[in-house]
Write a protein that holds these residues in place. Structure first.
Motif: not given
Lengths: 146, 148
Positions: A125-136
């Motif tokens: 559900q967060h996979a399309t959020d680029p901010d979430a990707v950068l946090l990971f």
């Protein structure tokens, strides 16, 4: 989504209006803002925590950002309808986001891609959020250098 | 990519090559430019203030007519047009005088736009060494270049 006749007219009118920009007449109107927010803005200005000159400026900035985001979405959706191969994946968007922020992660393309893959697996559900990707990705990098 | 790492850019500029990739869906870097556009949409949806655009002389160089009726949808991306005002014309003319005719008019306008707009700046270009050399010759700081 592909735009039909009426929607196409609305879209064209939307772009005509936003392209008119700052030169368009501005009829006198008041923005109804709660008094507590006006006072809070005045304090933030006095303390130097905001460069916003007025409530109107703050409101205009918010409206402008909202409309620009809508314009980007309309254009990009229509473009991808015609050219599906043009749609970037979330990793590519996250890389562009890191570049636009001068984030040190901007050089770590493989770390960002790996973060996007893991996020897709574990937290779709967060996979399309680029901010979430950068946090990971930041987490992976921290773990790698620990 | 320049090794200088200033703060988050407030103004992002596209050069002629970046515009070419943006407008042509068959260009090998087209998806990269779409990713850049998506990143800007993302920032705006979070009310983060950053200006993405093109100096108008570079738009002329790229032959980008935004009123072309049969153009692809991407023609209408709300990128900012940075005009060649009287003030920026003086700056651009001064740059060409200082750096000689090696500095083209569109690139002089790019330099003038860097002077006139809020920094730090980020420039997307296919020729990082040339742009970095121009920025260095102009004595500008807080400018990052990225290869498209």
């Amino acid at each position: 989504m592909a735009l039909k006749g009426k929607d196409r007219k609305k879209r064209d009118e939307f772009f005509r209006l936003i392209e008119e920009g700052q030169d368009a007449p501005a009829p006198t109107s008041s923005i109804r803002v709660p008094e507590n927010l006006r006072k809070a803005l005045r304090i933030a200005q006095e303390m130097g925590y905001t460069a916003t000159a007025s409530i109107s400026d703050a409101a205009m900035a918010g409206i402008r950002a909202e409309l620009e985001a809508a314009a980007y979405r309309m254009v990009l959706d229509e473009h991808y309808q015609e050219f599906p191969h043009a749609r970037p994946d979330t990793a590519q968007i996250a890389i562009a986001l890191a570049e636009s922020r001068n984030d040190p992660l901007a050089e770590q393309h493989e770390t960002i891609r790996r973060a996007a893959e893991v996020l897709q697996d574990r937290n779709p559900q967060h996979a399309t959020d680029p901010d979430a990707v950068l946090l990971f990705a930041a987490g992976f990098q921290a773990a790698a250098t620990a | 990519m320049s090794t200088n790492r200033p703060n988050k850019p407030r103004t992002i500029l596209l050069d002629n090559a970046a515009i070419g990739a943006l407008l042509n869906p068959a260009h090998p870097q087209h998806r990269r430019l779409m990713a850049i556009a998506e990143a800007q949409r993302h920032e705006r949806s979070r009310k983060r203030n950053v200006s993405l655009g093109v100096p108008l002389a570079i738009r002329v160089e790229a032959k980008w007519d935004r009123t072309k009726p049969d153009a692809a949808a991407v023609n209408r991306l709300p990128l900012h047009d940075f005009p060649l005002t009287a003030k920026s014309t003086n700056v651009a003319a001064r740059l060409r005088e200082q750096l000689g005719v090696g500095l083209s008019v569109p690139d002089a306008h790019l330099g003038a736009t860097l002077h006139e707009t809020e920094g730090p700046h980020l420039i997307y270009t296919s020729d990082e060494p040339y742009v970095e050399a121009m920025v260095g010759n102009l004595g500008l700081t807080n400018v990052t270049t990225r290869l498209i």
